[in-house]
Scaffold this motif. Structure first.
Motif, PDB file in Angstrom:
ATOM      1  N   MET A 169      59.488  39.269  23.902  1.00 52.37           N
ATOM      2  CA  MET A 169      60.788  39.004  23.259  1.00 52.37           C
ATOM      3  C   MET A 169      60.641  37.939  22.169  1.00 52.37           C
ATOM      4  SD  MET A 169      63.282  39.061  26.616  1.00 52.37           S
ATOM      5  CE  MET A 169      64.670  38.451  25.674  1.00 52.37           C
ATOM      6  N   TRP A 170      59.826  36.944  22.448  1.00 56.79           N
ATOM      7  CA  TRP A 170      59.620  35.888  21.449  1.00 56.79           C
ATOM      8  C   TRP A 170      58.917  36.433  20.215  1.00 56.79           C
ATOM      9  CZ3 TRP A 170      61.279  31.325  20.132  1.00 56.79           C
ATOM     10  CH2 TRP A 170      60.531  30.526  19.271  1.00 56.79           C
ATOM     11  N   GLN A 171      57.936  37.281  20.441  1.00 54.33           N
ATOM     12  CA  GLN A 171      57.259  37.895  19.300  1.00 54.33           C
ATOM     13  C   GLN A 171      58.211  38.789  18.501  1.00 54.33           C
ATOM     14  OE1 GLN A 171      53.800  39.869  21.004  1.00 54.33           O
ATOM     15  NE2 GLN A 171      52.447  38.211  20.284  1.00 54.33           N
ATOM     16  N   GLY A 172      59.051  39.521  19.232  1.00 51.14           N
ATOM     17  CA  GLY A 172      60.024  40.359  18.534  1.00 51.14           C
ATOM     18  C   GLY A 172      61.000  39.537  17.712  1.00 51.14           C
ATOM     19  N   LEU A 173      61.410  38.370  18.265  1.00 55.25           N
ATOM     20  CA  LEU A 173      62.317  37.489  17.523  1.00 55.25           C
ATOM     21  C   LEU A 173      61.633  36.929  16.280  1.00 55.25           C
ATOM     22  CD1 LEU A 173      65.008  36.008  17.306  1.00 55.25           C
ATOM     23  CD2 LEU A 173      64.053  34.208  18.766  1.00 55.25           C
ATOM     24  N   ILE A 174      60.345  36.546  16.441  1.00 57.26           N
ATOM     25  CA  ILE A 174      59.606  36.042  15.283  1.00 57.26           C
ATOM     26  C   ILE A 174      59.487  37.121  14.211  1.00 57.26           C
ATOM     27  CG2 ILE A 174      57.378  35.171  14.502  1.00 57.26           C
ATOM     28  CD1 ILE A 174      59.019  33.147  16.067  1.00 57.26           C
ATOM     29  N   ALA A 175      59.262  38.358  14.656  1.00 55.31           N
ATOM     30  CA  ALA A 175      59.123  39.446  13.686  1.00 55.31           C
ATOM     31  C   ALA A 175      60.439  39.751  12.983  1.00 55.31           C
ATOM     32  CB  ALA A 175      58.602  40.709  14.402  1.00 55.31           C
ATOM     33  N   MET A 176      61.548  39.458  13.669  1.00 51.88           N
ATOM     34  CA  MET A 176      62.860  39.761  13.071  1.00 51.88           C
ATOM     35  C   MET A 176      63.383  38.644  12.186  1.00 51.88           C
ATOM     36  SD  MET A 176      64.943  41.609  16.187  1.00 51.88           S
ATOM     37  CE  MET A 176      66.454  41.533  15.205  1.00 51.88           C
ATOM     38  N   LEU A 177      62.728  37.489  12.203  1.00 51.88           N
ATOM     39  CA  LEU A 177      63.252  36.358  11.428  1.00 51.88           C
ATOM     40  C   LEU A 177      63.424  36.681   9.950  1.00 51.88           C
ATOM     41  CD1 LEU A 177      61.481  33.229  13.012  1.00 51.88           C
ATOM     42  CD2 LEU A 177      63.891  33.904  13.134  1.00 51.88           C
ATOM     43  N   PRO A 178      62.470  37.356   9.303  1.00 50.91           N
ATOM     44  CA  PRO A 178      62.722  37.686   7.885  1.00 50.91           C
ATOM     45  C   PRO A 178      63.966  38.559   7.688  1.00 50.91           C
ATOM     46  CG  PRO A 178      60.407  37.952   8.425  1.00 50.91           C
ATOM     47  CD  PRO A 178      61.113  37.734   9.728  1.00 50.91           C
ATOM     48  N   ASN A 179      64.111  39.536   8.599  1.00 46.10           N
ATOM     49  CA  ASN A 179      65.307  40.388   8.488  1.00 46.10           C
ATOM     50  C   ASN A 179      66.584  39.587   8.719  1.00 46.10           C
ATOM     51  OD1 ASN A 179      63.599  42.529   8.031  1.00 46.10           O
ATOM     52  ND2 ASN A 179      63.703  43.316  10.123  1.00 46.10           N
ATOM     53  N   LEU A 180      66.560  38.674   9.704  1.00 40.09           N
ATOM     54  CA  LEU A 180      67.741  37.842   9.960  1.00 40.09           C
ATOM     55  C   LEU A 180      68.047  36.937   8.775  1.00 40.09           C
ATOM     56  CD1 LEU A 180      67.136  36.825  13.700  1.00 40.09           C
ATOM     57  CD2 LEU A 180      68.724  38.548  12.805  1.00 40.09           C
ATOM     58  N   ALA A 181      67.009  36.424   8.138  1.00 38.84           N
ATOM     59  CA  ALA A 181      67.224  35.576   6.957  1.00 38.84           C
ATOM     60  C   ALA A 181      67.852  36.380   5.833  1.00 38.84           C
ATOM     61  CB  ALA A 181      65.890  34.964   6.519  1.00 38.84           C
ATOM     62  N   ILE A 182      67.353  37.599   5.644  1.00 37.05           N
ATOM     63  CA  ILE A 182      67.946  38.451   4.598  1.00 37.05           C
ATOM     64  C   ILE A 182      69.388  38.798   4.941  1.00 37.05           C
ATOM     65  CG2 ILE A 182      67.757  40.668   3.432  1.00 37.05           C
ATOM     66  CD1 ILE A 182      64.744  40.539   3.861  1.00 37.05           C
ATOM     67  N   ALA A 183      69.659  39.068   6.233  1.00 34.03           N
ATOM     68  CA  ALA A 183      71.031  39.384   6.656  1.00 34.03           C
ATOM     69  C   ALA A 183      71.950  38.191   6.415  1.00 34.03           C
ATOM     70  CB  ALA A 183      71.040  39.790   8.126  1.00 34.03           C
ATOM     71  N   LEU A 184      71.446  36.963   6.674  1.00 34.41           N
ATOM     72  CA  LEU A 184      72.251  35.766   6.415  1.00 34.41           C
ATOM     73  C   LEU A 184      72.552  35.625   4.928  1.00 34.41           C
ATOM     74  CD1 LEU A 184      73.544  33.186   7.481  1.00 34.41           C
ATOM     75  CD2 LEU A 184      71.320  32.041   7.248  1.00 34.41           C
ATOM     76  N   VAL A 185      71.560  35.910   4.094  1.00 32.26           N
ATOM     77  CA  VAL A 185      71.781  35.871   2.643  1.00 32.26           C
ATOM     78  C   VAL A 185      72.830  36.910   2.241  1.00 32.26           C
ATOM     79  CG1 VAL A 185      70.695  36.244   0.391  1.00 32.26           C
ATOM     80  CG2 VAL A 185      69.491  34.960   2.164  1.00 32.26           C
ATOM     81  N   VAL A 186      72.761  38.093   2.879  1.00 31.99           N
ATOM     82  CA  VAL A 186      73.757  39.141   2.580  1.00 31.99           C
ATOM     83  C   VAL A 186      75.165  38.658   2.940  1.00 31.99           C
ATOM     84  CG1 VAL A 186      74.545  41.442   3.243  1.00 31.99           C
ATOM     85  CG2 VAL A 186      72.119  41.036   2.772  1.00 31.99           C
ATOM     86  N   LEU A 187      75.318  37.962   4.074  1.00 31.08           N
ATOM     87  CA  LEU A 187      76.640  37.456   4.473  1.00 31.08           C
ATOM     88  C   LEU A 187      77.145  36.393   3.505  1.00 31.08           C
ATOM     89  CD1 LEU A 187      76.253  37.225   8.362  1.00 31.08           C
ATOM     90  CD2 LEU A 187      77.460  38.970   7.029  1.00 31.08           C
ATOM     91  N   ILE A 188      76.250  35.537   3.038  1.00 31.00           N
ATOM     92  CA  ILE A 188      76.655  34.517   2.057  1.00 31.00           C
ATOM     93  C   ILE A 188      77.103  35.180   0.760  1.00 31.00           C
ATOM     94  CG2 ILE A 188      75.828  32.586   0.669  1.00 31.00           C
ATOM     95  CD1 ILE A 188      73.955  31.849   2.972  1.00 31.00           C
ATOM     96  N   LEU A 189      76.329  36.177   0.309  1.00 28.23           N
ATOM     97  CA  LEU A 189      76.728  36.906  -0.897  1.00 28.23           C
ATOM     98  C   LEU A 189      78.043  37.652  -0.674  1.00 28.23           C
ATOM     99  CD1 LEU A 189      73.273  38.350  -2.062  1.00 28.23           C
ATOM    100  CD2 LEU A 189      74.545  36.413  -3.034  1.00 28.23           C
ATOM    101  N   THR A 190      78.265  38.136   0.550  1.00 26.33           N
ATOM    102  CA  THR A 190      79.524  38.829   0.857  1.00 26.33           C
ATOM    103  C   THR A 190      80.713  37.892   0.703  1.00 26.33           C
ATOM    104  OG1 THR A 190      78.392  40.315   2.395  1.00 26.33           O
ATOM    105  CG2 THR A 190      80.784  40.094   2.637  1.00 26.33           C
TER     106      THR A 190
END
Length: 287
Positions: A14-35
């Motif tokens: 689970m920790w490895q999966g979370l680490i792998a998803m961090l770039p996607n989560l960062a991009i999603a956060l940027v998308v919310l800010i742009l929204t």
């Protein structure tokens, strides 16, 4: 079976999966800010589009809310697509099918009032400041929101009425026109000259300054009362409640003054059973 080792392996995965998803989560956060930025920009664009239109403030607020809501829905869906691999809008709609049905039943009244509020805002009639009467509530419209309408009664109490009641029931808008008709019943004695009484009442009404001069004044012999012959007097005045009451007060005083000057009696009404008969108790003889 080593449960501790299995648990440690699952936590590590689970920790490895979370680490792998961090770039996607960062991009999603940027998308919310742009929204958020785009939502504010969409509100300004909507304000410019409807700025030249003659719309009530509540309807302008509704357009702003819908524009911002549409941008946020698109932005959140895009952020979910970026953050969760394999996520699709079709899957979201399919997954929310049963949940949306349950939510619809649970919040039926809220959705009904929301839709009624939208339709009320789209109406041409019933604006802020109008004097209305609906389901026994009489007062001025102070504010119209998406769920409820604030009505200030003439006695200064504030009534918060759900929009569904205003939409499903008959609403009497008393200030739809600038003038409104009012009336009063005047009784004269049976031995009075009716032609003279009618003329005196009409002349008395013409002395009231608050009447709308380009509207007719009607004086009709209306009915045979218990102690008088009643005239129905109708006229037009400004449609606000205070104007109507003040004009009616002036009209009554002018009619009374005119009838007194013409020596025409306004009789007292006959009151029956003013002095009821005393209760009679019959004595029975006991054998």
């Amino acid at each position: 079976m080593n449960y501790i080792e299995t648990l440690q392996r699952q936590v590590f995965d689970m920790w490895q999966g979370l680490i792998a998803m961090l770039p996607n989560l960062a991009i999603a956060l940027v998308v919310l800010i742009l929204t958020a930025l785009v939502a504010n920009f969409a509100t300004k664009i909507a304000d410019k589009i409807v700025g030249k239109a003659d719309l009530r403030p509540s309807l302008r607020q509704l357009i702003h809310t819908l524009a911002k809501l549409a941008v946020w829905i698109l932005g959140i869906m895009l952020a979910l697509i970026v953050a969760i691999p394999g996520f699709t809008p079709a899957g979201l709609i399919a997954g929310l099918g049963i949940g949306a049905l349950a939510i619809g039943f649970a919040f039926q009244d809220i959705f009904e009032n929301f839709l009624a509020g939208v339709l009320i805002m789209l109406r041409e009639k019933m604006r802020i400041g109008d004097l209305i009467e609906c389901e026994g509530v009489l007062g001025k419209v102070e504010k119209i929101t998406l769920r409820e309408t604030y009505i200030r009664q003439l006695s200064n109490e504030l009534t918060v009425m759900p929009n569904s009641i205003l939409f499903k029931n008959a609403v009497e808008i008393l200030t739809d026109d600038t003038v409104r008709r009012n009336e009063v019943v005047v009784g004269v004695s049976y031995d009075a000259d009716l032609e003279l009484a009618q003329r005196v009442i009409r002349e008395a009404m013409q002395t009231v300054d608050a009447l709308v001069q380009d509207r007719p004044i009607d004086v009709f012999a209306d009915e045979f009362g218990g102690s008088s012959i009643n005239f129905l007097v109708r006229w037009y005045a400004q449609s606000s409640s205070r104007d109507l009451r003040e004009t009616k007060s002036e009209a009554i005083k002018a009619i009374k003054k005119g009838l007194d000057a013409a020596d025409i009696e306004i009789p007292f009404p006959i009151v029956t059973n003013m002095f009821p008969e005393p209760l009679r108790v019959e004595q029975q003889t006991i054998d």
